[in-house]
Design an enzyme around this catalytic site. Structure first.
Site, mmCIF file in Angstrom:
data_model
loop_
_atom_site.group_PDB
_atom_site.id
_atom_site.type_symbol
_atom_site.label_atom_id
_atom_site.label_comp_id
_atom_site.label_asym_id
_atom_site.label_seq_id
_atom_site.Cartn_x
_atom_site.Cartn_y
_atom_site.Cartn_z
ATOM 1 N N ASP A 231 -9.219 -11.125 11.184
ATOM 2 C CA ASP A 231 -9.209 -9.897 10.384
ATOM 3 C C ASP A 231 -10.637 -9.311 10.317
ATOM 4 O O ASP A 231 -10.845 -8.106 10.534
ATOM 5 C CB ASP A 231 -8.686 -10.238 8.979
ATOM 6 C CG ASP A 231 -8.764 -9.084 8.009
ATOM 7 O OD1 ASP A 231 -7.908 -8.190 8.073
ATOM 8 O OD2 ASP A 231 -9.710 -9.063 7.188
ATOM 9 N N GLY B 108 -5.686 -4.894 -1.935
ATOM 10 C CA GLY B 108 -4.869 -4.559 -3.105
ATOM 11 C C GLY B 108 -4.141 -3.254 -2.846
ATOM 12 O O GLY B 108 -4.722 -2.324 -2.283
ATOM 13 N N VAL C 233 0.844 -1.210 0.000
ATOM 14 C CA VAL C 233 0.000 0.000 0.000
ATOM 15 C C VAL C 233 0.872 1.250 0.000
ATOM 16 O O VAL C 233 0.667 2.174 -0.799
ATOM 17 C CB VAL C 233 -0.963 0.013 1.216
ATOM 18 C CG1 VAL C 233 -1.891 1.224 1.149
ATOM 19 C CG2 VAL C 233 -1.782 -1.271 1.290
ATOM 20 N N GLU D 169 -10.035 5.418 6.699
ATOM 21 C CA GLU D 169 -10.965 4.862 5.698
ATOM 22 C C GLU D 169 -10.497 3.513 5.158
ATOM 23 O O GLU D 169 -11.304 2.609 4.907
ATOM 24 C CB GLU D 169 -11.118 5.862 4.539
ATOM 25 C CG GLU D 169 -12.083 5.451 3.461
ATOM 26 C CD GLU D 169 -13.521 5.309 3.976
ATOM 27 O OE1 GLU D 169 -14.136 6.322 4.281
ATOM 28 O OE2 GLU D 169 -14.006 4.158 4.068
ATOM 29 N N LYS E 271 -12.356 -5.685 11.884
ATOM 30 C CA LYS E 271 -13.152 -4.755 11.082
ATOM 31 C C LYS E 271 -14.551 -4.589 11.697
ATOM 32 O O LYS E 271 -15.125 -3.496 11.683
ATOM 33 C CB LYS E 271 -13.218 -5.241 9.640
ATOM 34 C CG LYS E 271 -11.832 -5.169 8.961
ATOM 35 C CD LYS E 271 -11.775 -5.954 7.677
ATOM 36 C CE LYS E 271 -10.407 -5.811 7.000
ATOM 37 N NZ LYS E 271 -10.204 -6.755 5.907
ATOM 38 N N GLU F 252 -2.270 -14.897 2.775
ATOM 39 C CA GLU F 252 -0.887 -14.804 3.244
ATOM 40 C C GLU F 252 -0.325 -16.215 3.402
ATOM 41 O O GLU F 252 -1.081 -17.188 3.461
ATOM 42 C CB GLU F 252 -0.861 -14.142 4.629
ATOM 43 C CG GLU F 252 -1.410 -12.742 4.690
ATOM 44 C CD GLU F 252 -0.540 -11.731 3.976
ATOM 45 O OE1 GLU F 252 0.680 -11.922 3.926
ATOM 46 O OE2 GLU F 252 -1.101 -10.766 3.449
ATOM 47 N N ILE G 153 -13.257 0.576 -0.571
ATOM 48 C CA ILE G 153 -14.687 0.922 -0.457
ATOM 49 C C ILE G 153 -14.902 2.043 0.563
ATOM 50 O O ILE G 153 -14.484 1.915 1.712
ATOM 51 C CB ILE G 153 -15.516 -0.308 -0.015
ATOM 52 C CG1 ILE G 153 -15.301 -1.481 -0.973
ATOM 53 C CG2 ILE G 153 -16.993 0.039 0.101
ATOM 54 C CD1 ILE G 153 -15.938 -2.779 -0.509
ATOM 55 N N VAL H 39 -11.022 -0.613 6.822
ATOM 56 C CA VAL H 39 -12.127 -1.563 6.625
ATOM 57 C C VAL H 39 -12.509 -1.569 5.151
ATOM 58 O O VAL H 39 -12.836 -0.527 4.585
ATOM 59 C CB VAL H 39 -13.373 -1.185 7.467
ATOM 60 C CG1 VAL H 39 -14.496 -2.192 7.228
ATOM 61 C CG2 VAL H 39 -13.027 -1.118 8.945
HETATM 62 P P1 NDP Z 1 3.486 -4.604 3.685
HETATM 63 O O1 NDP Z 1 3.914 -5.735 4.536
HETATM 64 O O2 NDP Z 1 3.472 -4.808 2.206
HETATM 65 O O3 NDP Z 1 4.397 -3.338 3.999
HETATM 66 C C1 NDP Z 1 4.783 -2.982 5.287
HETATM 67 C C2 NDP Z 1 5.826 -1.894 5.172
HETATM 68 O O4 NDP Z 1 6.187 -1.496 6.481
HETATM 69 C C3 NDP Z 1 7.127 -2.339 4.495
HETATM 70 O O5 NDP Z 1 7.589 -1.336 3.636
HETATM 71 C C4 NDP Z 1 8.097 -2.530 5.647
HETATM 72 O O6 NDP Z 1 9.448 -2.272 5.320
HETATM 73 C C5 NDP Z 1 7.601 -1.494 6.616
HETATM 74 N N1 NDP Z 1 7.927 -1.817 8.005
HETATM 75 C C6 NDP Z 1 7.673 -2.948 8.674
HETATM 76 N N2 NDP Z 1 8.136 -2.873 9.935
HETATM 77 C C7 NDP Z 1 8.707 -1.653 10.053
HETATM 78 C C8 NDP Z 1 9.377 -0.978 11.093
HETATM 79 N N3 NDP Z 1 9.548 -1.553 12.268
HETATM 80 N N4 NDP Z 1 9.822 0.290 10.864
HETATM 81 C C9 NDP Z 1 9.668 0.866 9.650
HETATM 82 N N5 NDP Z 1 9.038 0.259 8.617
HETATM 83 C C10 NDP Z 1 8.582 -0.976 8.813
HETATM 84 O O7 NDP Z 1 2.040 -4.174 4.212
HETATM 85 P P2 NDP Z 1 0.825 -3.605 3.367
HETATM 86 O O8 NDP Z 1 1.273 -2.455 2.552
HETATM 87 O O9 NDP Z 1 0.115 -4.727 2.701
HETATM 88 O O10 NDP Z 1 -0.170 -3.121 4.521
HETATM 89 C C11 NDP Z 1 0.032 -1.906 5.207
HETATM 90 C C12 NDP Z 1 -1.194 -1.622 6.072
HETATM 91 O O11 NDP Z 1 -2.339 -1.533 5.241
HETATM 92 C C13 NDP Z 1 -1.510 -2.723 7.103
HETATM 93 O O12 NDP Z 1 -2.007 -2.151 8.268
HETATM 94 C C14 NDP Z 1 -2.612 -3.534 6.411
HETATM 95 O O13 NDP Z 1 -3.447 -4.211 7.318
HETATM 96 C C15 NDP Z 1 -3.358 -2.432 5.697
HETATM 97 N N6 NDP Z 1 -4.143 -2.872 4.550
HETATM 98 C C16 NDP Z 1 -3.536 -3.548 3.557
HETATM 99 C C17 NDP Z 1 -4.260 -3.978 2.469
HETATM 100 C C18 NDP Z 1 -3.613 -4.698 1.351
HETATM 101 O O14 NDP Z 1 -4.320 -5.073 0.408
HETATM 102 N N7 NDP Z 1 -2.308 -4.919 1.356
HETATM 103 C C19 NDP Z 1 -5.720 -3.706 2.382
HETATM 104 C C20 NDP Z 1 -6.242 -2.917 3.468
HETATM 105 C C21 NDP Z 1 -5.477 -2.538 4.537
HETATM 106 P P3 NDP Z 1 10.276 -3.152 4.252
HETATM 107 O O15 NDP Z 1 9.626 -2.823 2.929
HETATM 108 O O16 NDP Z 1 11.660 -2.695 4.327
HETATM 109 O O17 NDP Z 1 10.054 -4.571 4.662
HETATM 110 N N1 HSE Z 2 -6.352 -10.069 4.334
HETATM 111 C C1 HSE Z 2 -7.358 -9.083 4.064
HETATM 112 C C2 HSE Z 2 -8.419 -9.675 3.146
HETATM 113 C C3 HSE Z 2 -6.715 -7.865 3.430
HETATM 114 O O1 HSE Z 2 -8.278 -10.811 2.668
HETATM 115 O O2 HSE Z 2 -9.441 -9.030 2.931
HETATM 116 C C4 HSE Z 2 -7.565 -6.619 3.522
HETATM 117 O O3 HSE Z 2 -7.743 -6.183 4.846
#
Ligand code: NDP
Ligand code: HSE
Length: 434
Positions: free
Chosen positions: A202, A309, A17, A130, A206, A191, A137, A133
């Site tokens: 999860d 996504g 993200v 936003e 939400k 995952e 959306i 959850v």
């Molecule tokens: P990722 O695992 O892809 O990315 C996490 C990022 O955080 C990475 O860049 C990582 O660094 C960095 N990070 C982890 N630990 C630390 C730390 N201690 N200090 C600094 N940076 C750190 O997660 P997502 O992007 O998938 O998700 C981010 C958030 O969005 C989460 O809360 C998730 O629940 C939420 N979310 C995600 C969705 C999705 O579809 N992916 C959908 C809806 C919500 P590095 O890159 O170096 O490993």
């Molecule tokens: N693991 C979650 C899902 C990602 O499958 O919907 C979005 O929160």
């Protein structure tokens, strides 16, 4: 018109993200500046490894491992690290320094929401979420703003894409849970450790967030009743299909009357349930999400789209970012959470619902009467009963109940289990959406 100084935006996390948020911030910078009335200057991206190979190419000098220093002097901090720590500490630090915070972190909000909202309120900062959850959306803002003058009665949400993909695959292809999960993993929905999704954790996070917002009440994650999809079988899905139902993992938030005290309360719960195929939620396929809201004046509303996504979720994050940045330009304190109702969160046993129970019984005179007596003894009224002869000397009964108290329904199932005429309880699923 751009009449305000640049706003400093610190991004914590540059993963799925975060990298998309950074890309869109840079690519759409001039347009966003027009919308906000100020430039949004991305001052850095905190990650674990600045040298990691990334899908989105961004200037190398933006990356840092020093999140604490990055936060200093930021106007807006966007937290996209995920998990509880260090996210909690960093968000608190940002809020206490007066920065607004945008986060997509449902685990953090469901677990530490009250502490974070209080920290924001104390300094008049805004905490927006936003994307926490149902990904792209819009559902938080509609609940918080558009429906602020209405009374939400119930929310039925398909808020976990992975489990919806699995259940949909089981329904459309006849696959069993393990095979459907393997496909979900191969396609990148699940995952490596899918426990949070298939265990319902999860969705429960939400549900806690949605219920808190909808009912102006703090709903702690510990009070959300949670059942995952791990025991859903291909046979259950098949018999649901034959009966005109589909199995969905639902996050249910409901305003109800405590059957013991007559007082108003709320319920937040997650479990797989039978949904009539004619209900709009039955048409939510694949990894999509949908949130069905029933409000007193507005009636039924459905919010549908991509629940996850990187780029889709980035859209919701950027919407929050633009909103909080505009507030900086016009001034005034952030919007505090509304928890004035403080309604009690009722335990699952007090919820009124319907069950569909499938049992194997011995096929001999008096068995049906014995089974009917068990339901009657627990004050559960049978709405529908279908019998089919299975193996020699046994019959399958599919019993649909009228609405009854959950504790009575659960006790009925326990009594059926103990009855000598019942050889097996093949399936117990709640029926929702009617
Ligand atoms: P990722 O695992 O892809 O990315 C996490 C990022 O955080 C990475 O860049 C990582 O660094 C960095 N990070 C982890 N630990 C630390 C730390 N201690 N200090 C600094 N940076 C750190 O997660 P997502 O992007 O998938 O998700 C981010 C958030 O969005 C989460 O809360 C998730 O629940 C939420 N979310 C995600 C969705 C999705 O579809 N992916 C959908 C809806 C919500 P590095 O890159 O170096 O490993
Ligand atoms: N693991 C979650 C899902 C990602 O499958 O919907 C979005 O929160």
């Amino acid at each position: 018109m751009i009449a305000y100084r640049s706003l400093r935006v610190a991004l914590l996390g540059g993963g799925s993200v975060g990298s998309q948020v950074a890309r869109l911030l840079i690519e759409h910078g001039p347009e966003l500046a027009q919308r906000v009335g100020a430039e949004l200057e991305l001052v850095g991206i905190a990650v674990r490894d600045v040298d990691a190979k990334r899908d989105v190419e961004l200037p190398r000098e933006l990356y840092t491992t020093d999140a604490e220093t990055l936060i200093l002097g930021a106007d807006v901090v966007v937290e996209l690290i995920g998990g509880l720590e260090p996210a909690r500490t960093l968000v608190l630090q940002a809020l206490r320094s007066g920065a607004d915070v945008v986060t997509a972190n449902k685990a953090l909000l469901a677990t530490h929401g009250p502490e974070l909202f209080e920290a924001a309120e104390q300094v008049g900062a805004q905490l927006s979420y936003e994307a926490a959850v149902a990904g792209a959306i819009p559902i938080i803002r509609p609940l918080r703003e558009s429906l602020a003058g209405d009374r939400v009665k119930r929310i039925l949400g398909i808020v976990n894409g992975t489990t919806n993909f699995i259940l949909d695959r089981m329904d459309t292809s006849g696959a069993d849970l393990d095979d459907a999960l393997a496909v979900a993993t191969e396609l990148g929905y699940a995952e490596a450790d899918p426990t949070a999704d298939i265990g319902g954790y999860d969705a429960a996070q939400k549900a806690a967030i949605l219920a808190s917002l909808a009912f102006h009440t703090t709903v702690p994650i510990e009070s959300v009743h949670r059942e995952g999809i791990t025991s859903v079988t291909a046979a259950q899905i098949e018999s649901a299909r034959k009966a005109g139902y589909v199995v969905k993992l639902l996050a249910i938030c409901e305003r109800l009357t405590d059957p013991d005290t007559g007082e108003e309360g709320v319920s937040a719960r997650v479990y797989p349930a039978l949904v009539d195929r004619r209900h709009p939620l039955a048409a939510v396929h694949g990894a999509n999400n949908a949130v069905f809201v029933e409000a007193e004046a507005a009636g039924s509303l459905m919010f549908y789209g991509a629940g996850a996504g990187g780029v889709e979720t980035a859209s919701a994050v950027l919407g929050d970012l633009v909103a909080v940045a505009r507030r900086h330009v016009v001034g005034g304190p952030g919007l505090a959470e509304s928890t004035h109702a403080s309604l009690p969160v009722l335990e699952i046993g007090k919820v009124i619902t319907r069950y569909a129970v499938t049992i194997e019984v011995t096929d001999e005179p008096g068995v049906l009467a014995t089974v009917a007596r068990i339901f009657a003894d627990h004050e559960v009224s049978v709405e529908q009963l279908e019998q089919s002869v299975s193996a020699a000397g046994t019959a399958t009964l599919v019993i649909g109940t009228h609405h009854a108290r959950e504790s009575a329904l659960a006790e009925t199932v326990t009594a059926l289990e103990a009855s000598p005429v019942v050889s097996q309880i093949a399936s117990v699923l709640r029926v929702e959406g009617a």
